[in-house]
Scaffold this active site. Structure first.
Site, mmCIF file in Angstrom:
data_model
loop_
_atom_site.group_PDB
_atom_site.id
_atom_site.type_symbol
_atom_site.label_atom_id
_atom_site.label_comp_id
_atom_site.label_asym_id
_atom_site.label_seq_id
_atom_site.Cartn_x
_atom_site.Cartn_y
_atom_site.Cartn_z
ATOM 1 N N GLY A 184 1.430 -45.216 -42.924
ATOM 2 C CA GLY A 184 2.152 -44.037 -42.458
ATOM 3 C C GLY A 184 3.643 -44.249 -42.554
ATOM 4 O O GLY A 184 4.143 -44.904 -43.467
ATOM 5 N N LYS B 17 -3.272 -48.274 -24.114
ATOM 6 C CA LYS B 17 -2.803 -47.449 -25.231
ATOM 7 C C LYS B 17 -2.340 -46.112 -24.672
ATOM 8 O O LYS B 17 -3.090 -45.428 -23.965
ATOM 9 C CB LYS B 17 -3.928 -47.218 -26.251
ATOM 10 C CG LYS B 17 -4.449 -48.478 -26.899
ATOM 11 C CD LYS B 17 -5.427 -48.152 -28.023
ATOM 12 C CE LYS B 17 -6.703 -47.483 -27.522
ATOM 13 N NZ LYS B 17 -7.549 -48.406 -26.724
ATOM 14 N N ASN C 124 -0.017 -57.556 -29.403
ATOM 15 C CA ASN C 124 0.790 -56.471 -29.963
ATOM 16 C C ASN C 124 1.413 -56.861 -31.294
ATOM 17 O O ASN C 124 1.526 -56.030 -32.208
ATOM 18 C CB ASN C 124 1.878 -56.058 -28.973
ATOM 19 C CG ASN C 124 1.363 -55.108 -27.911
ATOM 20 O OD1 ASN C 124 0.217 -54.671 -27.969
ATOM 21 N ND2 ASN C 124 2.192 -54.785 -26.944
ATOM 22 N N PHE D 62 -6.350 -50.129 -37.145
ATOM 23 C CA PHE D 62 -4.940 -50.365 -37.459
ATOM 24 C C PHE D 62 -4.721 -50.671 -38.933
ATOM 25 O O PHE D 62 -3.855 -51.468 -39.292
ATOM 26 C CB PHE D 62 -4.374 -51.479 -36.573
ATOM 27 C CG PHE D 62 -4.081 -51.022 -35.166
ATOM 28 C CD1 PHE D 62 -2.808 -50.649 -34.792
ATOM 29 C CD2 PHE D 62 -5.100 -50.933 -34.234
ATOM 30 C CE1 PHE D 62 -2.540 -50.206 -33.503
ATOM 31 C CE2 PHE D 62 -4.855 -50.486 -32.954
ATOM 32 C CZ PHE D 62 -3.569 -50.129 -32.581
ATOM 33 N N ASP E 259 9.021 -46.791 -6.089
ATOM 34 C CA ASP E 259 10.026 -46.674 -7.146
ATOM 35 C C ASP E 259 11.372 -46.428 -6.486
ATOM 36 O O ASP E 259 11.452 -45.738 -5.466
ATOM 37 C CB ASP E 259 9.688 -45.542 -8.117
ATOM 38 C CG ASP E 259 10.320 -45.758 -9.487
ATOM 39 O OD1 ASP E 259 9.600 -46.159 -10.424
ATOM 40 O OD2 ASP E 259 11.553 -45.550 -9.606
ATOM 41 N N CYS F 152 6.152 -50.302 -26.911
ATOM 42 C CA CYS F 152 5.552 -51.646 -26.938
ATOM 43 C C CYS F 152 5.817 -52.414 -28.228
ATOM 44 O O CYS F 152 6.491 -53.446 -28.210
ATOM 45 C CB CYS F 152 4.043 -51.544 -26.706
ATOM 46 S SG CYS F 152 3.602 -50.984 -25.042
ATOM 47 N N ARG G 90 10.252 -42.934 -27.575
ATOM 48 C CA ARG G 90 10.933 -44.205 -27.793
ATOM 49 C C ARG G 90 10.583 -44.781 -29.163
ATOM 50 O O ARG G 90 9.420 -44.941 -29.489
ATOM 51 C CB ARG G 90 10.565 -45.192 -26.681
ATOM 52 C CG ARG G 90 11.238 -44.883 -25.352
ATOM 53 C CD ARG G 90 10.739 -45.755 -24.232
ATOM 54 N NE ARG G 90 9.384 -45.407 -23.808
ATOM 55 C CZ ARG G 90 8.769 -45.962 -22.762
ATOM 56 N NH1 ARG G 90 9.376 -46.888 -22.058
ATOM 57 N NH2 ARG G 90 7.548 -45.592 -22.439
ATOM 58 N N LYS H 104 11.923 -39.439 -9.240
ATOM 59 C CA LYS H 104 10.563 -39.702 -9.702
ATOM 60 C C LYS H 104 9.569 -39.611 -8.542
ATOM 61 O O LYS H 104 8.490 -39.005 -8.669
ATOM 62 C CB LYS H 104 10.504 -41.089 -10.354
ATOM 63 C CG LYS H 104 9.212 -41.393 -11.079
ATOM 64 C CD LYS H 104 9.259 -42.791 -11.689
ATOM 65 C CE LYS H 104 10.280 -42.897 -12.802
ATOM 66 N NZ LYS H 104 10.286 -44.250 -13.422
#
Length: 439
Positions: free
Chosen positions: A259, A157, A214, A255, A30, A266, A334, A35
């Site tokens: 909600g 996931k 997705n 799924f 990286d 993603c 995010r 990090k």
């Protein structure tokens, strides 16, 4: 076989660590020294259940190490995974600058054959751009070195990433030459002792598969949210509808939970990127455009219920909020629905006291400037003197709370549940005013 993983964020760190767990020697690169320092000191820069212990175990065994040295990382790995970020550009398309920079770095330092693997989620055609970038750098060096470019999208996931990698449903590999195909088959052999999980296909099909998967899951979520809003208006119970739908094996139960919308790194990014990719190729994806629009509206649903109860002006009101991360078992903020909920309540003058068992530190970083927002150290502490409780993330610890204590702590027994965690009839018997989604 030695492996290099470029990018030690969520995908890269999970990928590198799980490969090391099966016995491979892995170098994780990286360019962020902070990090790498965290990783070298035994910590991890993200939250993922079980990952920190696995990292420590493999570092101690000498199979996993971390570096900021590009030349070292390119020399190390026969296979070079690119797992850097692809943030959305202004038009919603995936920004490939980090992917292509990684490809060029490999080309500048490679001295013999390398398999370059796109692990990041990237648009169709990215492998061609990676191949061109590597060829260009090699030509500038006057070097004639063979290489292959492979697409191997991740299907992890958050909150269950280790299990997903170690026991995958499928391993999608897009490859155009047999040498690279054989190397990738051998690499993933430890993960398919039970049965064959590798799906070999052409590169462009592999790139599209990740976006398609997705987008389908996001579509199911938005569809159920739309149905839930209709059910509520018509006096139906979306939970009973969900059971009736899911019992059809062609549909299934996954799924189908309504909600306050999807979030994370993603679904929002990939839906936008796929819509933009279609535009660039002369197509309009009308269904996915609607999916995205429905999701943005759904994030306001809980606030709409609060406003219907208290009015537009929420000055002098304080609300307790349980759950900040976009989903349980992660600290990822995010595109989290909680961010929209808190911002909208604050904009109307309300104060919010929030609790999350994992994501509080990250929430303070991204939401700390919102007026009236404070954070509680425990779930019950958030409730003291609040006008109502709002539930935004379905952490397990919220499933069976002490409802008597909740009633004592709140000004009035009022719950707005954005994840349908409780039985409405039972709560009303206990004296609660309970507002869920589609119930």
């Amino acid at each position: 076989m030695k492996i290099t993983v470029i990018g030690s964020g969520y995908v890269g760190l999970v990928t590198g660590t799980c490969l090391a767990e099966t016995g491979y020697h892995v170098c994780c690169l990286d360019v962020d020294p902070r990090k790498i320092e965290i990783l070298q000191n035994g910590g991890i820069p993200i939250f993922e259940p079980g990952l920190e212990d696995m990292v420590k175990r493999n570092v101690a065994a000498g199979r996993l190490h971390f570096t900021t040295d590009v030349a070292e990382s390119v020399a190390f790995g026969d296979v070079q995974f690119i797992a850097v970020g692809t943030p959305p550009d202004e038009d919603g398309s995936a920004d490939l600058q980090y992917v292509l920079a990684a490809a060029r770095s490999i080309a500048r330092h490679m001295t013999d054959y390398r398999v370059v693997v796109d692990k990041s989620t990237v648009p169709v055609g990215t492998a061609d751009k990676v191949r061109a970038a590597i060829a260009e750098e090699l030509a500038a060096r006057g070097a004639d070195i063979p290489f292959s470019v492979v697409s191997n999208p991740e299907f992890l996931k958050e909150g269950a990433a280790i299990d997903d990698f170690m026991r995958p449903d499928r391993v999608v590999i897009g490859v155009d030459d047999e040498r690279a195909a054989e190397i990738m088959r051998r690499l993933y052999k430890p993960f398919q002792r039970n049965h064959e999980r590798v799906l070999l296909m052409d590169v462009r099909s592999a790139e599209l598969t990740k976006y398609a998967a997705n987008a389908m899951l996001a579509t199911r979520i938005s569809f159920m949210n739309e149905l839930a809003n209709l059910a509520e208006t018509m006096g139906a119970d979306i939970e009973q509808v969900r059971l009736g739908m899911g019992s059809d094996p062609r549909i299934g139960y996954h799924f189908l939970y309504p909600g306050v919308g999807y979030g994370g790194s993603c679904f929002p990014k990939d839906v936008k990127a796929l819509v933009q990719t279609a535009k660039e190729n002369g197509h309009t994806l009308r269904v996915l455009t609607a999916v995205e629009e429905a999701n943005e509206v759904q994030k306001l649903r809980l606030v709409e219920k609060v406003v219907a109860r208290f009015g537009e002006d929420l000055s002098g009101r304080r609300f307790a909020l349980w759950g900040l991360a976009f989903k349980p078992n992660t600290d990822d903020m995010r595109e989290a629905p909680s961010r929209v909920v808190v911002e909208e309540l604050s904009r109307r003058g309300a104060k919010v006291t929030a609790f999350d068992p994992v994501a509080t530190h990250e929430a303070q970083r991204v939401m700390g400037g919102i007026a009236g927002l404070s954070f509680a150290d425990n779930m019950m502490g958030a409730l003291d003197g609040a006008d109502a409780l709002l539930i935004v993330t379905e952490w397990k610890m919220f499933r069976a709370p002490d409802f008597d204590a909740i009633k004592r702590s709140l000004k009035q027994p009022l719950i707005f549940d954005g994840r349908n965690m409780y039985d409405p009839a039972w709560l009303r018997e206990q004296g609660f005013d309970y507002h869920a989604i589609g119930r």
